[in-house]
Enzyme design. Structure first.
Site, PDB file in Angstrom:
ATOM      1  N   ASN A 183      35.264  13.799  18.667  1.00 42.70           N
ATOM      2  CA  ASN A 183      36.645  14.272  18.781  1.00 42.70           C
ATOM      3  C   ASN A 183      37.505  13.137  19.325  1.00 42.70           C
ATOM      4  O   ASN A 183      37.453  12.825  20.517  1.00 42.70           O
ATOM      5  CB  ASN A 183      36.699  15.491  19.709  1.00 42.70           C
ATOM      6  CG  ASN A 183      38.089  16.062  19.852  1.00 42.70           C
ATOM      7  OD1 ASN A 183      39.063  15.491  19.379  1.00 42.70           O
ATOM      8  ND2 ASN A 183      38.197  17.197  20.523  1.00 42.70           N
ATOM      9  N   HIS A 240      41.598  19.447  12.415  1.00 50.92           N
ATOM     10  CA  HIS A 240      41.236  18.658  13.584  1.00 50.92           C
ATOM     11  C   HIS A 240      39.728  18.762  13.792  1.00 50.92           C
ATOM     12  O   HIS A 240      39.143  19.840  13.674  1.00 50.92           O
ATOM     13  CB  HIS A 240      41.981  19.179  14.811  1.00 50.92           C
ATOM     14  CG  HIS A 240      41.409  18.695  16.104  1.00 50.92           C
ATOM     15  ND1 HIS A 240      41.322  17.355  16.408  1.00 50.92           N
ATOM     16  CD2 HIS A 240      40.859  19.365  17.150  1.00 50.92           C
ATOM     17  CE1 HIS A 240      40.766  17.224  17.607  1.00 50.92           C
ATOM     18  NE2 HIS A 240      40.474  18.430  18.067  1.00 50.92           N
ATOM     19  N   CYS A 292      45.193  17.698  20.930  1.00 54.70           N
ATOM     20  CA  CYS A 292      44.579  17.576  19.603  1.00 54.70           C
ATOM     21  C   CYS A 292      45.520  17.972  18.467  1.00 54.70           C
ATOM     22  O   CYS A 292      45.193  17.754  17.294  1.00 54.70           O
ATOM     23  CB  CYS A 292      43.305  18.400  19.543  1.00 54.70           C
ATOM     24  SG  CYS A 292      42.034  17.829  20.697  1.00 54.70           S
TER      25      CYS A 292
END
Length: 343
Positions: free
Chosen positions: A298, A268, A126
């Site tokens: 996500n 993020h 990520c």
């Protein structure tokens, strides 16, 4: 990281770089919380309360990471007023490459016709977009190339176990791309500073156990469902909140800035509660925080460009704004990039 407080930042001794363009792409197919209710023991209310996610975009069978990356990359190059031939370097941040080799960067270079470019994939989960942005900035800053293509793209649905309600509700598919170029010096924006960390002791808390050299694919690894994402949610949550605040504060202090100086904080998008807890600890007012996880879930390497794109479309970013991009990912990885927006 002992030298972090004394480093002057990426512009020292090199050319000033800027984000010259931004583009994103998500596949059209939606997977909603209602759809997931039919697959696992969960509810829309449970997912929304714990993650902030309502829906995510999912590829159709046969669509790969390079396909999503191509869509975003070509738009980013066009918006920068360039052609693929102008790109000298390509870096693709992803944990879902089309295949083990060749790299997705090689496949993308061919698909977009960037005949003069070299490049590679970057695996930082990520944090891949912040890592890739810093890498491209350094390549351009040192004079190797004038224009670099940065892509964050993942087809997370390819490595998600849709029997596991703890992980299948979290992830979606998408891509984001930007062109990093030499700043013209005529009021362009600038990539001002960065900070990155890894902490490998956290590796077991978020990983895909099989498929590499340690546990090559076998009947046994498939039967044990080891080719899917596994996560210790509580450990990841605590680390993400703590490290997002710590590394962001470090960069701000090094540049004699406070959270009040930021126009936008772009984190993020892993979990709404992580973002809210980290920014509260940092002292960023919530009106300066963008959260769009509700619509995308996500998307790993694509979350930050997707959030940036939403900010641009909503009129929340203007030329000259100071923004902080922050990420924490599997590894554990962490990254922050300080940017003066240029368009």
């Amino acid at each position: 990281m002992s030298a972090a407080g004394t480093r002057k930042g990426p512009r020292c001794g090199g050319r000033t770089t800027t984000i010259a363009s931004l583009a994103t792409y998500v596949p059209p197919r939606l997977l909603t919380n209602a759809d997931l209710e039919k697959l696992v023991d969960t509810t829309d209310e449970w997912i929304l309360q714990r993650t902030g996610i309502r829906e995510r975009h999912i590829v159709d069978p046969g669509v790969a990471t390079s396909d999503l990356a191509k869509e975003a990359a070509l738009k980013a190059i066009e918006r920068a007023g360039l052609t693929p031939d102008d790109i000298g370097f390509v870096v693709v941040g992803t944990v879902t490459p089309d295949m083990m080799f060749p790299s997705t960067a090689c496949l993308l270079q061919n698909k977009i016709g960037a005949r003069h470019a070299w490049g590679f994939d970057l695996s930082a989960a990520c944090s891949a977009f912040t890592y890739a942005l810093t890498t491209a900035s350094q390549i351009v800053s040192n004079g190797a190339h004038d224009h670099a293509l940065v892509v964050g793209a993942d087809v997370m649905s390819s490595i998600i176990d849709y029997r596991d309600r703890a992980t299948c509700v979290l992830f979606g598919d998408g891509a984001g791309a930007c062109v990093v170029s030499v700043a013209s010096g005529k009021g362009d924006g600038a990539i001002l500073d960065f900070e990155h960390e890894i902490d490998g002791s956290g590796g077991p808390a978020l990983c895909m156990p099989a498929g590499g050299s340690l546990r090559p694919a076998s009947h046994d690894t498939v039967d044990q469902r080891l080719h899917y994402v596994k996560q210790d949610g509580q450990t990841v949550f605590k680390f993400a909140v703590r490290k997002t605040e710590e590394i962001s504060r470090r960069v701000l202090q090094r540049n004699n800035l406070t959270p009040a100086d930021l126009a936008l904080f772009v984190s993020h998008q892993a979990n709404r509660r992580i973002i809210e807890a980290a920014t509260e600890k940092l002292g960023v007012s919530q009106e300066k925080v963008i959260i769009n996880i509700e619509r995308f879930g996500n998307t790993t390497a694509a979350t930050i460009p997707l959030a940036l794109n939403d900010a641009v479309c909503a009129g929340r970013l203007k030329k000259g704004d100071l923004i902080l991009l922050a990420s924490v990912g599997a590894g554990f990885t962490a990254g922050v990039v300080l940017v003066r927006w240029g368009f």
